[in-house]
Design an enzyme around this catalytic site. Structure first.
Site, PDB file in Angstrom:
ATOM      1  N   ARG A 117      55.787  13.460  23.370  1.00 60.91           N
ATOM      2  CA  ARG A 117      56.067  13.335  24.801  1.00 60.91           C
ATOM      3  C   ARG A 117      54.924  12.689  25.552  1.00 60.91           C
ATOM      4  NH1 ARG A 117      57.631  19.538  25.321  1.00 60.91           N
ATOM      5  NH2 ARG A 117      55.795  19.495  23.995  1.00 60.91           N
ATOM      6  N   LYS A 172      57.410  35.286  16.353  1.00 60.44           N
ATOM      7  CA  LYS A 172      57.505  34.674  17.682  1.00 60.44           C
ATOM      8  C   LYS A 172      58.772  35.171  18.363  1.00 60.44           C
ATOM      9  CE  LYS A 172      57.387  30.000  19.621  1.00 60.44           C
ATOM     10  NZ  LYS A 172      57.409  28.576  19.255  1.00 60.44           N
ATOM     11  N   HIS A 195      65.190  16.742  22.644  1.00 58.65           N
ATOM     12  CA  HIS A 195      65.343  16.913  21.193  1.00 58.65           C
ATOM     13  C   HIS A 195      66.503  16.041  20.685  1.00 58.65           C
ATOM     14  CE1 HIS A 195      63.752  21.268  21.902  1.00 58.65           C
ATOM     15  NE2 HIS A 195      62.775  20.581  21.353  1.00 58.65           N
ATOM     16  N   SER A 217      61.390  23.392  26.121  1.00 66.30           N
ATOM     17  CA  SER A 217      62.314  24.530  26.124  1.00 66.30           C
ATOM     18  C   SER A 217      61.776  25.651  27.015  1.00 66.30           C
ATOM     19  CB  SER A 217      62.509  25.055  24.696  1.00 66.30           C
ATOM     20  OG  SER A 217      63.063  24.065  23.887  1.00 66.30           O
TER      21      SER A 217
HETATM   22  O1  PNS Z   1      59.268  23.680  18.217  1.00 67.11           O
HETATM   23  P1  PNS Z   1      57.926  24.092  17.692  1.00 67.11           P
HETATM   24  O2  PNS Z   1      57.800  25.603  17.692  1.00 67.11           O
HETATM   25  O3  PNS Z   1      56.787  23.393  18.399  1.00 67.11           O
HETATM   26  O4  PNS Z   1      57.872  23.598  16.153  1.00 67.11           O
HETATM   27  C1  PNS Z   1      56.722  23.791  15.364  1.00 67.11           C
HETATM   28  C2  PNS Z   1      57.033  23.577  13.881  1.00 67.11           C
HETATM   29  C3  PNS Z   1      58.244  24.376  13.461  1.00 67.11           C
HETATM   30  C4  PNS Z   1      57.314  22.109  13.637  1.00 67.11           C
HETATM   31  C5  PNS Z   1      55.770  24.000  13.085  1.00 67.11           C
HETATM   32  O5  PNS Z   1      55.319  25.223  13.581  1.00 67.11           O
HETATM   33  C6  PNS Z   1      56.031  24.152  11.597  1.00 67.11           C
HETATM   34  O6  PNS Z   1      56.184  23.171  10.897  1.00 67.11           O
HETATM   35  N1  PNS Z   1      56.082  25.412  11.129  1.00 67.11           N
HETATM   36  C7  PNS Z   1      56.367  25.759   9.752  1.00 67.11           C
HETATM   37  C8  PNS Z   1      55.156  26.398   9.076  1.00 67.11           C
HETATM   38  C9  PNS Z   1      54.204  25.334   8.562  1.00 67.11           C
HETATM   39  O7  PNS Z   1      54.571  24.498   7.748  1.00 67.11           O
HETATM   40  N2  PNS Z   1      52.950  25.371   9.046  1.00 67.11           N
HETATM   41  C10 PNS Z   1      51.918  24.439   8.688  1.00 67.11           C
HETATM   42  C11 PNS Z   1      51.957  23.211   9.575  1.00 67.11           C
HETATM   43  S1  PNS Z   1      50.744  22.019   9.089  1.00 67.11           S
END
Ligand code: PNS
Length: 160
Positions: free
Chosen positions: A90, A41, A17, A127
């Protein structure tokens, strides 16, 4: 000012990150590391703990700031005048879901997503794997910042 957000759960932040934040900070005037508040979560560290860890590791980079958000990422972008999302890719396995989110975010609010190819040193890193390895006594030196490694050991030792 050209701003971008690097969103994620960061439970906890890894060196993969951090590599993306730093590289994004060389392209944008300001990079906001956006920690998603997701009450559904379960996480090892609270949002405040994750923010503290992130602030410590980005302290050497003055144009990288840390914030949290809930709800839609595009709403956060709109409210904060952020036109771009930066994500690390990745491997091909990341691509399908990332592309879907990028296209949806563009459809919702015309927010662009830029992908940075992860440093091969960290392409196998996540993670969740880090937490599993520390739980069973494995060594994650060099994969997470030293301060994070200490906190992980504290939190997970004795859990197995
Ligand atoms: O580290 P992660 O959990 O893989 O991150 C995922 C994240 C936070 C980037 C994604 O879940 C997100 O943008 N969530 C916010 C809610 C949202 O906007 N959802 C629609 C995505 S198109």
């Amino acid at each position: 000012m050209r701003k971008a957000v690097c969103p994620g759960s960061f439970d906890p932040v890894t060196n993969g990150h951090l590599d993306v934040f730093v590289r994004a900070s060389e392209i944008f005037d300001q990079v906001v590391v956006g920690v998603l508040i997701n009450k559904t979560k379960s996480s090892l560290f609270t949002v405040d703990e994750r923010i503290d860890m992130l602030r410590e590791v980005v302290a050497p980079y003055p144009n990288v700031v840390v914030d949290s958000f809930h709800g839609l990422l595009v709403d956060y972008c709109r409210e904060n005048d952020i036109p771009a999302i930066v994500k690390g890719l990745r491997a091909v396995s990341d691509f399908d879901y990332e592309l879907q989110m990028a296209q949806m975010n563009h459809r919702l609010a015309k927010v662009e997503t830029l992908f940075i190819s992860t440093n091969p040193l960290y392409s196998f890193l996540s993670s969740s794997l880090i937490k599993e390895i520390v739980t069973y006594g494995g060594d994650v030196t060099g994969l997470v910042p030293d301060s994070v490694r200490g906190l992980l050991t504290e939190r997970l030792q004795g859990a197995n």
